[in-house]
Scaffold this motif. Structure first.
Motif, PDB file in Angstrom:
ATOM      1  N   GLU A   1      15.712   0.861   6.358  1.00 43.59           N
ATOM      2  CA  GLU A   1      14.769   1.091   5.271  1.00 43.59           C
ATOM      3  C   GLU A   1      15.365   2.095   4.283  1.00 43.59           C
ATOM      4  N   VAL A   2      15.353   1.731   3.015  1.00 46.03           N
ATOM      5  CA  VAL A   2      15.833   2.623   1.961  1.00 46.03           C
ATOM      6  C   VAL A   2      14.614   3.139   1.207  1.00 46.03           C
ATOM      7  N   ILE A   3      14.332   4.426   1.373  1.00 46.17           N
ATOM      8  CA  ILE A   3      13.139   5.055   0.796  1.00 46.17           C
ATOM      9  C   ILE A   3      13.589   5.812  -0.448  1.00 46.17           C
ATOM     10  N   LYS A   4      13.130   5.395  -1.625  1.00 48.49           N
ATOM     11  CA  LYS A   4      13.649   5.923  -2.883  1.00 48.49           C
ATOM     12  C   LYS A   4      12.861   7.155  -3.338  1.00 48.49           C
ATOM     13  N   GLY A   5      13.595   8.148  -3.828  1.00 46.22           N
ATOM     14  CA  GLY A   5      12.977   9.331  -4.404  1.00 46.22           C
ATOM     15  C   GLY A   5      12.755  10.439  -3.396  1.00 46.22           C
ATOM     16  N   PRO A   6      12.400  11.670  -3.865  1.00 53.25           N
ATOM     17  CA  PRO A   6      12.193  12.814  -2.975  1.00 53.25           C
ATOM     18  C   PRO A   6      11.166  12.504  -1.896  1.00 53.25           C
ATOM     19  N   SER A   7      11.496  12.849  -0.644  1.00 50.08           N
ATOM     20  CA  SER A   7      10.611  12.554   0.488  1.00 50.08           C
ATOM     21  C   SER A   7      10.388  13.781   1.354  1.00 50.08           C
TER      22      SER A   7
ATOM     23  N   GLU B   1       0.821  -1.209   0.000  1.00 49.69           N
ATOM     24  CA  GLU B   1       0.000   0.000   0.000  1.00 49.69           C
ATOM     25  C   GLU B   1       0.858   1.264   0.000  1.00 49.69           C
ATOM     26  N   THR B   2       2.105   1.128  -0.425  1.00 51.60           N
ATOM     27  CA  THR B   2       3.035   2.246  -0.500  1.00 51.60           C
ATOM     28  C   THR B   2       3.377   2.496  -1.960  1.00 51.60           C
ATOM     29  N   ALA B   3       2.977   3.653  -2.480  1.00 58.43           N
ATOM     30  CA  ALA B   3       3.190   3.989  -3.897  1.00 58.43           C
ATOM     31  C   ALA B   3       4.592   4.549  -4.093  1.00 58.43           C
ATOM     32  N   GLN B   4       5.580   3.756  -3.732  1.00 60.20           N
ATOM     33  CA  GLN B   4       6.960   4.209  -3.752  1.00 60.20           C
ATOM     34  C   GLN B   4       7.849   2.989  -3.612  1.00 60.20           C
ATOM     35  N   SER B   5       9.028   3.036  -4.183  1.00 59.44           N
ATOM     36  CA  SER B   5       9.974   1.937  -4.052  1.00 59.44           C
ATOM     37  C   SER B   5      10.670   2.033  -2.694  1.00 59.44           C
TER      38      SER B   5
ATOM     39  N   SER C   1      13.469  19.261  -6.709  1.00 57.87           N
ATOM     40  CA  SER C   1      13.562  17.982  -7.412  1.00 57.87           C
ATOM     41  C   SER C   1      12.172  17.416  -7.633  1.00 57.87           C
ATOM     42  N   GLU C   2      12.042  16.649  -8.695  1.00 60.49           N
ATOM     43  CA  GLU C   2      10.787  15.981  -9.041  1.00 60.49           C
ATOM     44  C   GLU C   2      11.077  14.532  -9.409  1.00 60.49           C
ATOM     45  N   GLN C   3      10.171  13.641  -9.037  1.00 54.99           N
ATOM     46  CA  GLN C   3      10.304  12.244  -9.448  1.00 54.99           C
ATOM     47  C   GLN C   3       8.979  11.723  -9.972  1.00 54.99           C
ATOM     48  N   ARG C   4       9.070  11.035 -11.079  1.00 55.99           N
ATOM     49  CA  ARG C   4       7.945  10.264 -11.616  1.00 55.99           C
ATOM     50  C   ARG C   4       8.354   8.808 -11.589  1.00 55.99           C
ATOM     51  N   GLU C   5       7.496   7.970 -10.990  1.00 55.68           N
ATOM     52  CA  GLU C   5       7.856   6.556 -10.808  1.00 55.68           C
ATOM     53  C   GLU C   5       6.656   5.678 -11.101  1.00 55.68           C
ATOM     54  N   VAL C   6       6.909   4.593 -11.810  1.00 59.53           N
ATOM     55  CA  VAL C   6       5.896   3.561 -12.070  1.00 59.53           C
ATOM     56  C   VAL C   6       6.490   2.241 -11.611  1.00 59.53           C
ATOM     57  N   GLY C   7       5.717   1.477 -10.843  1.00 56.34           N
ATOM     58  CA  GLY C   7       6.281   0.249 -10.307  1.00 56.34           C
ATOM     59  C   GLY C   7       5.261  -0.845 -10.099  1.00 56.34           C
ATOM     60  N   VAL C   8       5.766  -2.029  -9.785  1.00 56.74           N
ATOM     61  CA  VAL C   8       4.934  -3.195  -9.499  1.00 56.74           C
ATOM     62  C   VAL C   8       5.537  -3.949  -8.328  1.00 56.74           C
ATOM     63  N   LYS C   9       4.677  -4.483  -7.465  1.00 60.15           N
ATOM     64  CA  LYS C   9       5.085  -5.328  -6.347  1.00 60.15           C
ATOM     65  C   LYS C   9       4.192  -6.563  -6.366  1.00 60.15           C
TER      66      LYS C   9
ATOM     67  N   ASP D   1       2.841 -15.810  -0.587  1.00 58.32           N
ATOM     68  CA  ASP D   1       3.306 -14.524  -0.046  1.00 58.32           C
ATOM     69  C   ASP D   1       4.659 -14.627   0.663  1.00 58.32           C
ATOM     70  N   ARG D   2       5.462 -15.616   0.296  1.00 61.87           N
ATOM     71  CA  ARG D   2       6.765 -15.763   0.942  1.00 61.87           C
ATOM     72  C   ARG D   2       7.856 -14.977   0.240  1.00 61.87           C
ATOM     73  N   LEU D   3       7.667 -14.673  -1.053  1.00 60.09           N
ATOM     74  CA  LEU D   3       8.694 -13.995  -1.843  1.00 60.09           C
ATOM     75  C   LEU D   3       8.104 -12.748  -2.482  1.00 60.09           C
ATOM     76  N   MET D   4       8.758 -11.612  -2.266  1.00 62.31           N
ATOM     77  CA  MET D   4       8.311 -10.357  -2.857  1.00 62.31           C
ATOM     78  C   MET D   4       9.183 -10.009  -4.060  1.00 62.31           C
ATOM     79  N   LEU D   5       8.544  -9.856  -5.219  1.00 58.30           N
ATOM     80  CA  LEU D   5       9.216  -9.358  -6.404  1.00 58.30           C
ATOM     81  C   LEU D   5       8.759  -7.925  -6.637  1.00 58.30           C
ATOM     82  N   SER D   6       9.667  -7.059  -7.005  1.00 63.71           N
ATOM     83  CA  SER D   6       9.283  -5.674  -7.258  1.00 63.71           C
ATOM     84  C   SER D   6      10.143  -5.087  -8.357  1.00 63.71           C
ATOM     85  N   GLY D   7       9.591  -4.085  -9.010  1.00 63.38           N
ATOM     86  CA  GLY D   7      10.305  -3.374 -10.054  1.00 63.38           C
ATOM     87  C   GLY D   7       9.793  -1.955 -10.138  1.00 63.38           C
ATOM     88  N   ALA D   8      10.646  -1.043 -10.549  1.00 62.62           N
ATOM     89  CA  ALA D   8      10.257   0.361 -10.653  1.00 62.62           C
ATOM     90  C   ALA D   8      11.036   1.029 -11.765  1.00 62.62           C
TER      91      ALA D   8
END
Length: 692
Positions: A133-139, A55-59, A496-504, A510-517
Motif C-alpha cells: 500500500e502506498v499512502i500519499k502525503g504526511p501520515s 471512505e478514505t480522504a487520501q490518495s 510538513s503540510e499537505q492540501r489535497e483534493v481528489g476524486v475516486k 465497480d470493476r474498474l477504479m478511476l482516481s485523481g488527486a
C-alpha cells in the motif's frame, strides 16, 4: 461479470426454467474471467484499520500480489514501479531508496509492515507480502514522525484454514535462480489453529562486473512462519517470525560526467571484487485481536526487529575531474552495524451512533524503541586505475574495534480519529496526535491534526478534500557549530503540510477504479547556512531554520478490469518541486524528481489457458545533483510477458515468460554523479509456478 451478478443471473435462469417448456430454456454463456485480481477495495494502513478506499480522504494505491507474481518481481523497487508517484533513488550497497511525490523515504520512518514501523535499510522480502500500500502525503497522525511524501505499508500473508501448497522456480538469462515454497492450512480438526510457512532461496548473478572480470553475485535465504490461534469465537492471537540472510558483492553505482554519460563501460563496477555486505534481519512479534462486542474491537501488537550487517568496503572515491584510465582513491574499511527496532501499539476501534450521526472511531497509542551501534576499522588508502591488478583485500576486522558508536531514543504517541457519516452522501474525517520523543539532546513534543471532507454523489464515487500535517524531529535540540553566529539556537522539528483534493470513481459494475488527486505539500524548518561576507570575530557563518521545500502536482490512475478479459493498472504524475528560502538551492529541483512519470501494466486473457502481459514505465528528465547542473534523459521501458496454464495430475501449473526492457532501451535510473544506477538491457525470465 462479477461473481454475485453471475450468481443472480444463474438463479433467475433456473427459477424461470422450472415453469417454462423445454423450448423456452434460456442458454447462458459466460465468457472471460469474473475474478478481479487487479483491484483492491480496502487498505489497512491509511486509517489503521481495513477501510474502504471510497471512505478514505487520501490518495492510496494498493498493489496486489497478483501483479507482483505476474511481473516475477524480486525486489520492492520492482513492485513500486507500478505507482508513478514513486521514483527510484540510489540502489548502491544492495539496498533501495525511493522518492514519494518527490520526497525521499527515510529507512526508519518511511516504511511500515502491518502497521509497525519497519527498518528498511535492506531489500525487502516481498515473497511474504499479500499487498503493498502506498499512502500519499504526511501520515504522522497515526504513525508518528514521518516524511511529507507518505508511507509504504507492506501487508504480509496470513494463515488460511484451507490447505494450500504453492511452489515456484524462476531463472533469468544470467543464470540467476529463485526457489520458493508457500504452505498454509489448519493444524486441528476444529480449524482453530492455523499456520503458514514460506521458504525462499535465491542466487543472483548480476549483469555488471568488477574490473578483474568477476561478476557481482548475491545469495539470499528467507524463512517465515505465521501461526494463528482462536482463543475463542471473539479473540485471536497471532505469532510471527521471519529471518532474512542476504550476502552480496558491493556495487556503489556508476560514475557519470557533466553530460550525464556513464564514464567507461556500463558494466564496470568501481568497487573491488572483495567488497561485500552481509545482512541478517529477524522479526519476531505477537498480535491480539479481540471483539469486545458487536461494535467494539481492540487490537494489540508488538514486534522486535533485529538488523545486523557487516559491510567490508573498498569505498572508491570519484575525483573532481575523471576520465576512464585515470587513477582514483579507495578508502577500505570493515564495519558492523546493529539496529534494533521495538514497536508496540494498542488500538480501540468501534462503531456507534450519537444524535443520528454514525461514527467509525479509532483511539490508540503506539511506541518505538530505537537502538543503533556501530564498530568500524579502516585500512590504508590506495590508488587504483583500470588495467591494474586488483589489490588484495586488507587484513582488517571490525572485531578489533573496542569502541562502539551508539544512538538510542524512544517515542510514543496517542492518537484519535473519527469518520462521521452525516448522510449517505456526506462524511467528515477528523483526527489528531500528540507525540513525544525522548532522546539525549533532542527531546521533542509535537501535535498534528488531520481533517477530510468526503462527498459521495452515488455509492460508487467519492469527491474529497483533506488537510494533513507531519513532522520529523531534528537530530539535536540545539544548533551545534562554534563558528556560527546562532550556535546554541533552539531547533524545532521539521514540519510538513499537505492540501489535497481528489476524486475516486468506480465504473463497469465497480470493476474498474478511476482516481485523481491534486496536491500541494510544503516542508518547512530545514536548516539554511549562509557564509558571512565579513566574519564577525570567530564567526564565519549564520544558520537559520527557514528552509522550505514545495511540491505541487496531480496524479491520475486506473486499476481493475476494463473488460471481462482485459485488466489494467495505470498511473501518471505531474510534479512541480522546488527548494525555497535557501541561498544555495533557491528555485532548484530535488534530485531524482521528474516533472512527469507514468506506469502501465496490463493482462489480456486470450482464453482460460493463455494470458498476455504488457507494460510501459516512463520517467521524465531528472537532475543528478542538487545544483541542477547534470540532467539525466527521460526514458520509457517496455516489458512484456505471457502465461500458459495447464493441469498435471490435479496440480495447477503456470508457465511464465517475461521480457524486461523489450526494446533494449539505454537509460539511467536513480542516483547521482558517483552512484547512479545503470538500467539493464533486455532481460529474459522464465518461471514455473505450481499449486497443489
Amino acid at each position: 461479470m462479477k461473481l454475485n451478478s453471475l450468481y443472480v443471473a444463474l438463479v433467475a435462469a433456473v427459477s424461470s426454467s422450472a415453469f417454462a417448456a423445454p423450448t423456452d430454456l434460456e442458454r447462458i454463456e459466460v465468457k472471460g474471467s469474473y475474478f478481479n485480481d487487479y483491484k483492491v477495495d480496502n487498505a489497512n494502513g491509511a486509517m489503521r484499520t481495513s477501510a474502504s478506499l471510497l471512505e478514505t480522504a487520501q490518495s492510496v494505491t494498493v498493489i496486489s500480489e497478483t501483479i507482483v507474481n505476474e511481473q516475477l518481481a524480486t525486489t520492492l523497487g520492482e513492485v513500486l514501479t507500478n505507482d508513478a508517484s514513486l521514483t527510484a533513488g540510489s540502489q548502491q550497497r544492495n539496498r533501495e531508496v525511493f522518492n514519494l511525490r518527490g520526497f525521499e523515504l527515510s529507512s526508519s520512518t518511511g516504511y511500515l509492515r502491518d502497521g509497525h514501523q519497519h527498518w528498511s535499510h535492506y531489500q525487502q522480502p516481498i515473497e511474504i507480502l499479500q499487498q503493498v500500500e502506498v499512502i500519499k502525503g504526511p501520515s504522522s497522525i497515526l504513525y508518528g514522525q514521518s516524511g511529507p511524501g507518505g508511507l509504504v505499508n507492506m501487508v504480509t500473508k496470513k494463515p488460511t484454514a484451507t490447505t494450500l501448497f504453492n511452489a515456484s522456480a524462476d531463472v533469468d538469462q544470467h543464470g540467476s535462480t529463485r526457489f520458493m515454497l508457500d504452505a498454509a492450512g489448519a493444524l486441528t480438526d476444529a480449524e482453530d489453529l492455523r499456520a503458514r510457512g514460506i521458504l525462499v532461496k535465491q542466487d543472483v548473478d548480476y549483469w555488471r562486473e568488477y574490473q578483474n572480470g568477476e561478476n557481482r553475485e548475491r545469495d539470499r535465504f528467507l524463512g517465515a512462519l505465521i501461526v494463528d490461534y482462536d482463543l475463542s469465537d471473539n479473540a485471536l492471537v497471532r505469532v510471527h517470525y521471519d529471518r532474512t540472510d542476504d550476502e552480496a558483492g558491493l556495487d556503489t553505482g556508476a560514475w557519470i560526467d557533466d553530460n550525464a554519460n556513464v564514464i567507461g563501460d556500463d558494466k564496470t563496477i568501481r568497487d573491488m571484487s572483495w567488497a561485500f555486505t552481509d545482512i541478517t534481519v529477524e522479526n519476531l512479534g505477537v498480535d491480539f485481536e479481540v471483539y469486545l462486542n458487536d461494535h467494539w474491537q481492540v487490537k494489540l501488537g508488538y514486534n522486535e526487529q533485529t538488523f545486523e550487517r557487516q559491510r567490508f568496503e573498498s569505498a572508491p572515491r570519484k575525483p573532481g575531474t575523471f576520465t576512464e584510465g585515470d587513477s582514483y582513491e579507495s578508502r577500505p574499511y570493515d564495519r558492523f552495524d546493529d539496529w534494533q527496532f521495538k514497536t508496540a501499539f494498542i488500538d480501540f476501534v468501534g462503531e456507534f451512533e450519537t444524535a443520528g450521526l454514525q461514527h467509525q472511531f479509532l483511539i490508540g497509542a503506539n511506541s518505538l524503541d530505537y537502538y543503533y551501534g556501530q564498530r568500524r576499522v579502516s585500512a590504508d588508502y590506495f590508488d587504483f586505475a583500470a588495467g591494474q591488478d586488483e589489490p588484495s583485500r586488507p587484513t582488517v576486522s571490525y572485531k578489533t574495534d573496542d569502541t562502539i558508536s551508539e544512538t538510542e531514543y524512544d517515542y510514543y504517541g496517542i492518537y484519535v480519529q473519527d469518520l462521521i457519516s452525516f448522510s449517505p452522501e456526506w462524511q467528515l474525517s477528523v483526527g489528531g496526535r500528540y507525540d513525544k520523543q525522548n532522546r539525549e539532546g533532542a527531546d521533542n513534543e509535537s501535535f498534528v491534526p488531520k481533517v477530510g471532507v468526503l462527498y459521495h454523489p452515488n455509492p460508487s464515487a467519492t469527491i474529497y478534500a483533506s488537510y494533513s500535517e507531519g513532522f520529523e524531529p531534528q537530530g539535536s535540540d540545539t544548533l551545534v557549530n562554534e563558528t556560527d553566529v546562532n550556535n546554541g539556537m533552539k531547533l524545532d522539528a521539521v514540519t510538513s503540510e499537505q492540501r489535497e483534493v481528489g476524486v475516486k470513481w468506480q465504473l463497469f459494475d465497480d470493476r474498474l477504479m478511476l482516481s485523481g488527486a491534486v496536491f500541494d505539500i510544503s516542508k518547512k524548518g530545514t536548516l539554511v547556512t549562509e557564509a558571512l561576507e565579513v566574519p564577525v570575530g570567530e564567526f564565519t557563518s549564520k544558520t537559520n531554520q527557514v528552509g522550505e521545500q514545495r511540491h505541487k502536482g496531480f496524479e491520475l490512475s486506473a486499476q481493475g478490469a476494463a473488460t471481462d478479459r482485459l485488466f489494467v493498472m495505470a498511473s501518471t504524475m505531474y510534479l512541480d518541486a522546488n527548494f525555497e528560502r535557501d541561498e544555495d538551492l533557491e528555485g532548484k529541483r530535488p534530485t531524482d524528481a521528474p516533472k512527469w512519470s507514468a506506469s502501465l501494466w496490463t493482462r489480456y486473457e486470450l482464453n482460460d489457458t493463455i494470458a498476455f502481459n504488457a507494460g510501459a514505465f516512463f520517467e521524465g528528465e531528472r537532475f543528478a545533483d542538487s545544483a541542477n547542473t547534470v540532467e539525466k534523459d527521460a526514458y520509457t521501458r517496455v516489458d512484456v510477458g505471457a502465461t500458459y496454464k495447464l493441469k498435471v495430475s490435479n496440480t495447477d501449473v503456470n508457465l511464465r515468460l517475461n521480457i524486461e526492457n523489450l526494446l533494449d532501451e539505454d537509460y539511467l535510473g536513480g542516483g547521482g554523479l558517483n552512484n547512479v544506477t545503470v538500467g539493464e538491457g533486455t532481460n529474459v525470465r522464465l518461471a514455473a509456478q505450481f499449486s497443489f
